[in-house]
Motif scaffolding. Structure first.
Motif, PDB file in Angstrom:
ATOM      1  N   VAL A 101     -48.752  69.288 -17.576  1.00 38.42           N
ATOM      2  CA  VAL A 101     -47.864  68.316 -18.223  1.00 38.42           C
ATOM      3  C   VAL A 101     -46.674  69.023 -18.849  1.00 38.42           C
ATOM      4  O   VAL A 101     -45.552  68.500 -18.851  1.00 38.42           O
ATOM      5  CB  VAL A 101     -48.642  67.495 -19.275  1.00 38.42           C
ATOM      6  N   PHE A 102     -46.894  70.218 -19.396  1.00 38.66           N
ATOM      7  CA  PHE A 102     -45.780  70.997 -19.950  1.00 38.66           C
ATOM      8  C   PHE A 102     -44.758  71.314 -18.866  1.00 38.66           C
ATOM      9  O   PHE A 102     -43.546  71.208 -19.085  1.00 38.66           O
ATOM     10  CB  PHE A 102     -46.315  72.289 -20.573  1.00 38.66           C
ATOM     11  N   LEU A 103     -45.244  71.695 -17.694  1.00 37.97           N
ATOM     12  CA  LEU A 103     -44.343  72.025 -16.585  1.00 37.97           C
ATOM     13  C   LEU A 103     -43.659  70.788 -16.029  1.00 37.97           C
ATOM     14  O   LEU A 103     -42.524  70.856 -15.551  1.00 37.97           O
ATOM     15  CB  LEU A 103     -45.126  72.740 -15.480  1.00 37.97           C
ATOM     16  N   ASN A 104     -44.347  69.627 -16.123  1.00 39.20           N
ATOM     17  CA  ASN A 104     -43.777  68.374 -15.628  1.00 39.20           C
ATOM     18  C   ASN A 104     -44.225  67.227 -16.528  1.00 39.20           C
ATOM     19  O   ASN A 104     -45.259  66.596 -16.274  1.00 39.20           O
ATOM     20  CB  ASN A 104     -44.209  68.117 -14.175  1.00 39.20           C
ATOM     21  N   TYR A 130     -48.044  61.626 -22.902  1.00 38.62           N
ATOM     22  CA  TYR A 130     -47.573  60.620 -23.856  1.00 38.62           C
ATOM     23  C   TYR A 130     -47.090  61.268 -25.156  1.00 38.62           C
ATOM     24  O   TYR A 130     -46.050  60.885 -25.703  1.00 38.62           O
ATOM     25  CB  TYR A 130     -48.698  59.629 -24.154  1.00 38.62           C
ATOM     26  N   HIS A 131     -47.844  62.249 -25.660  1.00 37.39           N
ATOM     27  CA  HIS A 131     -47.493  62.909 -26.920  1.00 37.39           C
ATOM     28  C   HIS A 131     -46.082  63.477 -26.878  1.00 37.39           C
ATOM     29  O   HIS A 131     -45.244  63.173 -27.724  1.00 37.39           O
ATOM     30  CB  HIS A 131     -48.481  64.047 -27.223  1.00 37.39           C
ATOM     31  N   ILE A 132     -45.845  64.314 -25.879  1.00 37.58           N
ATOM     32  CA  ILE A 132     -44.566  65.015 -25.832  1.00 37.58           C
ATOM     33  C   ILE A 132     -43.420  64.067 -25.497  1.00 37.58           C
ATOM     34  O   ILE A 132     -42.294  64.243 -25.986  1.00 37.58           O
ATOM     35  CB  ILE A 132     -44.630  66.190 -24.821  1.00 37.58           C
ATOM     36  N   VAL A 146     -44.665  78.592 -37.386  1.00 35.69           N
ATOM     37  CA  VAL A 146     -43.507  77.695 -37.397  1.00 35.69           C
ATOM     38  C   VAL A 146     -42.878  77.614 -36.013  1.00 35.69           C
ATOM     39  O   VAL A 146     -42.604  76.519 -35.492  1.00 35.69           O
ATOM     40  CB  VAL A 146     -42.463  78.159 -38.431  1.00 35.69           C
ATOM     41  N   PHE A 147     -42.655  78.771 -35.416  1.00 34.25           N
ATOM     42  CA  PHE A 147     -41.990  78.831 -34.111  1.00 34.25           C
ATOM     43  C   PHE A 147     -42.783  78.084 -33.045  1.00 34.25           C
ATOM     44  O   PHE A 147     -42.219  77.292 -32.274  1.00 34.25           O
ATOM     45  CB  PHE A 147     -41.783  80.297 -33.691  1.00 34.25           C
ATOM     46  N   ILE A 148     -44.090  78.303 -32.995  1.00 35.62           N
ATOM     47  CA  ILE A 148     -44.913  77.679 -31.952  1.00 35.62           C
ATOM     48  C   ILE A 148     -44.984  76.172 -32.146  1.00 35.62           C
ATOM     49  O   ILE A 148     -44.860  75.404 -31.186  1.00 35.62           O
ATOM     50  CB  ILE A 148     -46.321  78.300 -31.941  1.00 35.62           C
ATOM     51  N   ASN A 149     -45.168  75.709 -33.386  1.00 39.91           N
ATOM     52  CA  ASN A 149     -45.275  74.271 -33.612  1.00 39.91           C
ATOM     53  C   ASN A 149     -43.987  73.549 -33.243  1.00 39.91           C
ATOM     54  O   ASN A 149     -44.012  72.532 -32.533  1.00 39.91           O
ATOM     55  CB  ASN A 149     -45.640  73.976 -35.065  1.00 39.91           C
ATOM     56  N   ILE A 150     -42.852  74.062 -33.717  1.00 39.30           N
ATOM     57  CA  ILE A 150     -41.580  73.398 -33.435  1.00 39.30           C
ATOM     58  C   ILE A 150     -41.257  73.444 -31.947  1.00 39.30           C
ATOM     59  O   ILE A 150     -40.790  72.456 -31.368  1.00 39.30           O
ATOM     60  CB  ILE A 150     -40.447  74.035 -34.273  1.00 39.30           C
ATOM     61  N   GLY A 153     -41.205  70.388 -26.627  1.00 45.22           N
ATOM     62  CA  GLY A 153     -41.503  70.516 -25.206  1.00 45.22           C
ATOM     63  C   GLY A 153     -41.162  71.865 -24.629  1.00 45.22           C
ATOM     64  O   GLY A 153     -41.160  72.042 -23.403  1.00 45.22           O
ATOM     65  N   LEU A 154     -40.894  72.857 -25.487  1.00 48.97           N
ATOM     66  CA  LEU A 154     -40.553  74.197 -25.008  1.00 48.97           C
ATOM     67  C   LEU A 154     -41.789  75.047 -24.771  1.00 48.97           C
ATOM     68  O   LEU A 154     -41.721  76.084 -24.106  1.00 48.97           O
ATOM     69  CB  LEU A 154     -39.634  74.897 -26.019  1.00 48.97           C
TER      70      LEU A 154
END
Length: 390
Positions: free
Chosen positions: A229-232, A242-244, A334-338, A343-344
């Motif tokens: 889902v991250f990739l697409n 749905y989340h992202i 912080v970096f990972i959550n944001i 969607g990064l």
């Protein structure tokens, strides 16, 4: 005869020497977290329409109580000399290790994972304790050896084993996000200790070679789905995507200045799932816009900057490694959550420090900054040798 006040007797006079700038920064960010949890509180439903006008329940009040306990614990920790933390670093590591084993034996199950220990009405997540105990133990270990010794493979066996034990127990729960956080935190500590970049390059090659094996035999189906889902993100818009998808809609709708406090349509109409935990940054973006997000990120960076400034003030190598490790680990959170909510990065279940709802995470983070305050208050204390305290 010199009369000592009761404040001197209890060591409370040391509280005057804490880093009040760091305390103020932490308090402001925690207060923002309470405000965001109030905004994401219980919704009022009328027929088919649900509208959230903000509520202290069920999250804001609970978080406020735990914040108070956490700040008290932080100030108590600041009273103790770093010598105490050095002395009990390995004890703390093995204590958390035992608790992680207890989770596998009789842990409480929630949301399909066995990650919690329940004692009466008190419920906590031991993997949160693992994040700080590992940093303290590695700081103790690396402070005991010179850089030339640390770069010999023999001296890296023990710290690698320490990291490996924690990661295996956390992966079994299963909690891939925390396991990755532990590995990255450990990598930061190895880097700060002076481990050669060549060894990191070798580890990187091994990880790349292991990815196909991990995909086939380690990752669970839902974890694989998250990566896909991250990739697409359009792969499963109504399911895992749905989340992202909703997160991006909410962040984009906030514009530069935001819609105003308690006026975000995506969050207030409950389109956002997990809005009080992993995706709470989207509420900040929708209600306060890009400007609010930048101000919050600036506060986070000031906290990290303060940690690194304190690390330059302290005399002992243990305190330097400890403070830099805690600061870098905090930035990693912080970096990972944001990045995740934008969607990064894939969704891995990492909370936003001091903002997301979670008592164990909040109190452990504040306790870790208590160790930073301890290093600052006792900055002239010198800790030398292999566990020898001056």
């Amino acid at each position: 005869m010199i009369r000592r006040s009761r404040y001197t007797f209890w060591g409370l006079e040391k509280l005057a020497n804490v880093d009040w700038i760091l305390f103020l920064l932490l308090f402001v960010v925690c207060s923002i977290g309470i405000a965001m949890l109030y905004s994401s509180g219980e919704a009022e439903c009328h027929e088919v329409v649900c509208r959230n006008f903000g509520s202290w329940y069920p999250w804001a009040v609970s978080q406020m109580v735990k914040m108070l306990v956490g700040f008290i614990a932080m100030f108590i920790a600041s009273l103790f000399s770093p010598k105490i933390f050095v002395k009990f670093a390995y004890v703390g590591y093995f204590a958390v290790l035992i608790v992680l084993i207890m989770v596998e034996i009789s842990g409480d199950i929630g949301m399909g994972a066995q990650r919690w220990i329940e004692i009466g009405s008190f419920r906590f997540q031991p993997s949160e304790l693992a994040k700080i105990s590992l940093i303290v133990a590695l700081a103790r270990y690396f402070a005991s050896y010179s850089i030339s010794e640390i770069n010999k493979l023999f001296y890296l066996i023990i710290p690698v084993g320490m990291v490996g034990l924690y990661m295996i127990l956390v992966l079994i729960q299963p909690d891939l996000g925390t396991a990755l956080m532990l590995s990255m935190s450990a990598g930061i500590m190895f880097c700060l200790a002076g481990v050669s970049w060549k060894k990191f390059a070798v580890v990187g090659i091994v990880i790349l070679m292991a990815i196909p094996v991990a995909w086939e035999y380690v990752l669970l189906p839902y974890q694989k789905q998250r990566v896909m889902v991250f990739l697409n993100p359009d792969l499963d818009v109504s399911g895992d995507g749905y989340h992202i998808t909703q997160s991006k809609i909410a962040m984009g709708s906030g514009g530069f200045f935001g819609k105003g406090y308690l006026k975000g349509s995506q969050s207030q109409l409950n389109f956002l799932p997990e809005k009080h935990t992993d995706f709470i940054f989207t509420i900040v973006a929708e209600e306060f816009g890009m400007l609010g997000c930048l101000l919050l990120i600036m506060l986070y960076l000031l906290i990290v900057f303060r940690c690194f400034k304190i690390s330059l003030m302290v005399r002992s190598q243990f305190s330097k490694l400890l403070v830099m490790g805690i600061g870098a680990n905090f930035f990693l959170f912080v970096f990972i959550n944001i990045s995740m909510v934008m969607g990064l990065l894939p969704v891995v279940g990492v909370p936003l420090p001091f903002i997301s709802f979670g008592g164990t995470s909040l109190m452990v983070l504040l306790c870790s900054f208590g160790l930073v305050q301890s290093a600052y208050v006792h900055k002239d204390v010198l800790i030398s040798g292999k566990g020898v305290y001056d």
